[in-house]
Design an enzyme around this catalytic site. Structure first.
Site, PDB file in Angstrom:
ATOM      1  N   TYR A   7     -18.587  42.375  15.815  1.00 38.82           N
ATOM      2  CA  TYR A   7     -18.254  41.679  16.789  1.00 38.82           C
ATOM      3  C   TYR A   7     -18.692  42.217  18.107  1.00 38.82           C
ATOM      4  CZ  TYR A   7     -15.212  39.276  13.447  1.00 38.82           C
ATOM      5  OH  TYR A   7     -14.770  38.563  12.338  1.00 38.82           O
ATOM      6  N   THR A  59     -10.813  20.875  17.065  1.00 40.75           N
ATOM      7  CA  THR A  59      -9.940  20.867  18.104  1.00 40.75           C
ATOM      8  C   THR A  59      -9.887  19.504  18.429  1.00 40.75           C
ATOM      9  OG1 THR A  59     -12.118  21.281  19.477  1.00 40.75           O
ATOM     10  CG2 THR A  59     -10.654  23.167  18.820  1.00 40.75           C
TER      11      THR A  59
END
Length: 324
Positions: free
Chosen positions: A60, A215
């Site tokens: 990451y 979402t």
């Protein structure tokens, strides 16, 4: 404010909050622009809200996410349950094999995770490679040696591949599975979740928001900024059609959004499955984090609400959203 429920993470015995924080986005290289100060403030806020679990990986931001978490932990390591992952850095795509072809290399790799995190141990280390490759047994042996040395409290694997999971855990010493699971991807319910329950594997759910689709903020007109891998959903014809189909499902979920947001509904759903230990939705900002945490404090979904979800994505149905 109510306290977040804690659960035991499989056979590790580690107590974790039923919601954690996924730290992929703060790496800054695949989810659009991020600000380090904002990321550190978000981690502070997570602690203040009662969260104790943080999931990162060497890949990451090529270590940037781990370094930020290391900075955040300084002077208060005991407040964090830290999970990291290893495997994709240096992966040979042509040969489809990791760089860790000896136990020594694997141990040195995990020690570099520890260095970036500025800690002498991690609570959980996970093999990040989601399919069986030539070095699988080296990961298992290396993790077990690190466990004996006290550098790792528990280990596991991140995958949606059932046969690979069983091979990785053939001696039943792995403690956890990290897996893509959401209202849009209920495929783990068929074989994998019964196996994790039977073998006492803690389950970390990544992707409870299905890369943001759940979402409820996206539409067919949505666009993603440069550097956001979700641009493929718009630019690739096949992926765009799948994206549109998913948006239709989200529309059908709207009757369940009353006192809660769509994202909170999605997170609640994953945390409620008996196989799941915790959900680890990502967050870049404090506002996102606070909304996620509210989901852990709401009453459970009712049988009627779950029946409506079943009618949209049947148990064991849906599709894998994450690339791994």
């Amino acid at each position: 404010m109510s306290e977040i429920e804690k659960r035991i993470l499989g056979k590790s015995g580690i107590e974790v909050t039923k919601i954690g924080v996924g730290l992929w986005a703060i790496g800054g290289d695949e989810w659009g622009e991020v600000d380090d100060r904002e990321s550190l403030d978000m981690i502070d806020a997570a602690l203040d809200l009662g969260i104790n679990f943080f999931d990162t990986a060497d890949v990451y931001g090529m270590g940037h996410s781990e370094k930020l978490l290391g900075r955040a932990m300084k002077g208060r390591r005991d407040q964090f349950i830290v999970a990291t992952k290893i495997g994709w850095v240096g992966f040979d795509n042509k040969k489809q094999v990791s760089q860790y072809d000896t136990v020594e290399k694997l141990i040195a790799g995990v020690e570099s995770n520890l260095e970036r995190l500025q800690t002498d141990y991690v609570d959980l280390v996970q093999c990040h490679i989601d399919f069986r490759e030539a070095n699988m047994k080296i990961f298992v042996e290396g993790f077990q040696k690190l466990q004996a040395q006290g550098k790792v409290r528990a280990y596991g694997v991140s995958t949606s591949d059932f046969e690979y999971l069983k091979a990785f855990n053939d001696d039943n010493k792995a403690a956890t599975l990290q897996i893509d699971y959401s209202i849009l991807n209920r495929t783990p319910e068929e074989n994998i979740f019964p196996y994790t329950i039977e073998n006492n594997l803690g389950v970390l759910v990544r992707g409870p928001l299905a890369m943001g689709i759940l979402t409820g903020k996206f539409s067919e007109d949505s666009r993603f900024e440069d550097g956001d891998f979700r641009q493929n959903w718009i630019e690739n014809k096949d992926e765009h059609q799948i994206f549109l189909n998913d948006l239709e499902k989200v529309e059908k979920l709207k009757p369940l959004v009353n006192e809660r947001s769509m994202a909170q509904l999605a997170i609640q759903f994953t945390m409620q499955h008996p196989a799941v230990t915790l959900a680890i939705p990502g967050a870049k900002r404090i506002l996102q984090l606070k909304e996620n945490v509210k989901a852990a404090l709401m009453p459970e979904l009712t049988p009627e609400e779950l029946a409506l979800i079943d009618s949209i994505t049947p148990p064991g149905g849906g599709r894998k959203i994450w690339p791994a």
